[in-house]
Write an enzyme that holds these catalytic residues in place. Structure first.
Site, PDB file in Angstrom:
ATOM      1  CE1 TYR A 130     -18.871 -26.262  38.184  1.00 52.59           C
ATOM      2  CE2 TYR A 130     -20.940 -27.362  38.670  1.00 52.59           C
ATOM      3  CZ  TYR A 130     -20.247 -26.264  38.177  1.00 52.59           C
ATOM      4  OH  TYR A 130     -20.939 -25.179  37.689  1.00 52.59           O
ATOM      5  CB  SER A 151     -23.958 -24.985  40.114  1.00 55.78           C
ATOM      6  OG  SER A 151     -24.476 -25.964  39.238  1.00 55.78           O
TER       7      SER A 151
HETATM    8  P1  NAD Z   1     -16.845 -19.366  31.833  1.00 56.08           P
HETATM    9  O1  NAD Z   1     -15.807 -20.381  31.536  1.00 56.08           O
HETATM   10  O2  NAD Z   1     -17.539 -18.649  30.728  1.00 56.08           O
HETATM   11  O3  NAD Z   1     -16.260 -18.250  32.808  1.00 56.08           O
HETATM   12  C1  NAD Z   1     -15.440 -18.562  33.898  1.00 56.08           C
HETATM   13  C2  NAD Z   1     -14.745 -17.311  34.338  1.00 56.08           C
HETATM   14  O4  NAD Z   1     -13.878 -17.629  35.424  1.00 56.08           O
HETATM   15  C3  NAD Z   1     -13.862 -16.701  33.239  1.00 56.08           C
HETATM   16  O5  NAD Z   1     -13.880 -15.293  33.361  1.00 56.08           O
HETATM   17  C4  NAD Z   1     -12.474 -17.247  33.589  1.00 56.08           C
HETATM   18  O6  NAD Z   1     -11.414 -16.457  33.096  1.00 56.08           O
HETATM   19  C5  NAD Z   1     -12.553 -17.214  35.100  1.00 56.08           C
HETATM   20  N1  NAD Z   1     -11.594 -18.071  35.761  1.00 56.08           N
HETATM   21  C6  NAD Z   1     -11.334 -19.384  35.552  1.00 56.08           C
HETATM   22  N2  NAD Z   1     -10.352 -19.801  36.349  1.00 56.08           N
HETATM   23  C7  NAD Z   1      -9.959 -18.718  37.072  1.00 56.08           C
HETATM   24  C8  NAD Z   1      -8.971 -18.505  38.062  1.00 56.08           C
HETATM   25  N3  NAD Z   1      -8.154 -19.487  38.467  1.00 56.08           N
HETATM   26  N4  NAD Z   1      -8.844 -17.264  38.583  1.00 56.08           N
HETATM   27  C9  NAD Z   1      -9.639 -16.259  38.157  1.00 56.08           C
HETATM   28  N5  NAD Z   1     -10.593 -16.397  37.226  1.00 56.08           N
HETATM   29  C10 NAD Z   1     -10.747 -17.627  36.700  1.00 56.08           C
HETATM   30  O7  NAD Z   1     -17.881 -20.133  32.760  1.00 56.08           O
HETATM   31  P2  NAD Z   1     -19.349 -19.766  33.274  1.00 56.08           P
HETATM   32  O8  NAD Z   1     -20.236 -20.839  32.771  1.00 56.08           O
HETATM   33  O9  NAD Z   1     -19.690 -18.356  33.040  1.00 56.08           O
HETATM   34  O10 NAD Z   1     -19.154 -20.037  34.836  1.00 56.08           O
HETATM   35  C11 NAD Z   1     -19.191 -19.037  35.817  1.00 56.08           C
HETATM   36  C12 NAD Z   1     -19.686 -19.633  37.120  1.00 56.08           C
HETATM   37  O11 NAD Z   1     -21.011 -20.108  36.951  1.00 56.08           O
HETATM   38  C13 NAD Z   1     -18.858 -20.824  37.605  1.00 56.08           C
HETATM   39  O12 NAD Z   1     -18.706 -20.760  39.003  1.00 56.08           O
HETATM   40  C14 NAD Z   1     -19.720 -22.012  37.208  1.00 56.08           C
HETATM   41  O13 NAD Z   1     -19.487 -23.113  38.031  1.00 56.08           O
HETATM   42  C15 NAD Z   1     -21.103 -21.427  37.422  1.00 56.08           C
HETATM   43  N6  NAD Z   1     -22.157 -22.130  36.726  1.00 56.08           N
HETATM   44  C16 NAD Z   1     -22.156 -22.259  35.369  1.00 56.08           C
HETATM   45  C17 NAD Z   1     -23.194 -22.941  34.753  1.00 56.08           C
HETATM   46  C18 NAD Z   1     -23.282 -23.110  33.265  1.00 56.08           C
HETATM   47  O14 NAD Z   1     -24.152 -23.856  32.789  1.00 56.08           O
HETATM   48  N7  NAD Z   1     -22.465 -22.434  32.480  1.00 56.08           N
HETATM   49  C19 NAD Z   1     -24.225 -23.483  35.506  1.00 56.08           C
HETATM   50  C20 NAD Z   1     -24.186 -23.354  36.892  1.00 56.08           C
HETATM   51  C21 NAD Z   1     -23.164 -22.676  37.489  1.00 56.08           C
END
Ligand code: NAD
Length: 256
Positions: free
Chosen positions: A151, A138
């Site tokens: 985080y 991130s």
């Molecule tokens: P999201 O909530 O849409 O997806 C998260 C995914 O992780 C889902 O498929 C969920 O089922 C899975 N998950 C959650 N807990 C779990 C567990 N214990 N075991 C297995 N799977 C699990 O979120 P997202 O925004 O797509 O996030 C995905 C990644 O991107 C994360 O690592 C997040 O930190 C990172 N990220 C997101 C953003 C943003 O703005 N959305 C920005 C930077 C980084």
């Protein structure tokens, strides 16, 4: 480009993970799908791209379940060629109010799970002299925000882990890199928009504008599709010598 390769994407039932899984599937990679929620929907979207899909519901906070998932992937496809460590959760609170069990869960899911998948995937990648490890960190792997102690600590940690794995594989055909998105409008961020709207008594639209305006100079969300294309680039021959980078796609967030 990725026909006959297998990509395992943790947390790929939603958001960024699903976007990356679909981009890799469009290049022909078979997909190991993981995560909770709408498994059938995600499976159908990926299968529609004409590749094989294996779902494993391992909880990324549980090393024994991660081991089982890696074994199941190898049993089905021979080995994991592309590992995308993406599963992640968020909790927003000041450090003195931060529930210790939320801290533990975030460190386990957002950081330690990548250690486990990587240690289990590497031997077969090294034996094949080809592999790609892509850690979805991130912009919070590069800079901090208040109220996100676990985080930010986990994401800085995964950027560090990325560099170590890149060094340990530097003379092989295995590469390890991190992707650092800014705001992406997924369920993880929608919760933060909703919380802002409720706290300030404003509309969803106003809360979205505020959220972007605080951090992201472009005032635009990065999309899972754009992040998927960056992952495809990391898998391409042009990226053979891209090693240990933390590549932000953040609308200028970290440039400030
Ligand atoms: P999201 O909530 O849409 O997806 C998260 C995914 O992780 C889902 O498929 C969920 O089922 C899975 N998950 C959650 N807990 C779990 C567990 N214990 N075991 C297995 N799977 C699990 O979120 P997202 O925004 O797509 O996030 C995905 C990644 O991107 C994360 O690592 C997040 O930190 C990172 N990220 C997101 C953003 C943003 O703005 N959305 C920005 C930077 C980084």
């Amino acid at each position: 480009m990725l026909k006959h390769k297998t990509a395992l994407v943790t947390g790929s039932t939603s958001g960024i993970g699903l976007g990356i899984a679909k981009a890799l599937a469009r290049q022909g990679a078979n997909i190991v799908l993981n995560g909770f929620g709408d498994v059938d929907g995600a499976r159908a979207e990926i299968a529609a791209l004409g590749v094989d899909v294996l779902y494993h519901g391992a909880d990324m906070s549980r090393p024994a379940e991660i081991e089982d998932m890696m074994r199941a992937a190898a049993d089905r496809f021979g080995r994991v060629d592309i590992l995308v460590n993406n599963a992640g959760i968020q909790h927003v609170a000041a450090i003195e109010d931060f529930p210790p069990e939320r801290w533990d869960a975030i460190i386990a899911i957002n950081l330690s799970s990548a250690f486990h998948t990587t240690r289990l995937a590497l031997p077969a990648m090294k034996a094949a002299n080809w592999g790609r490890i892509i850690n979805v960190a991130s912009v919070h792997g590069l800079v901090a925000s208040a109220q996100k102690s676990a985080y930010v600590a986990a994401k800085h940690g995964i950027v560090g882990l990325t560099k170590v794995v890149a060094l340990e594989t530097a003379t092989t055909g295995v590469t390890c890199n991190a992707i650092c998105p800014g705001w992406v409008l997924t369920p993880l961020v929608q919760k933060q928009v909703d919380a802002k709207a409720a706290a300030l008594g404003i509309s969803n639209e106003e809360a979205t504008r505020l959220l972007l305006g605080e951090k992201e100079p472009s005032m635009q969300f990065t999309t899972p599709e754009e992040l998927g294309e960056l992952a495809v680039f990391f898998c391409s021959p042009a990226a053979n010598n891209v090693r240990g980078v933390a590549w932000n796609m953040d609308g200028g967030w970290a440039a400030q």
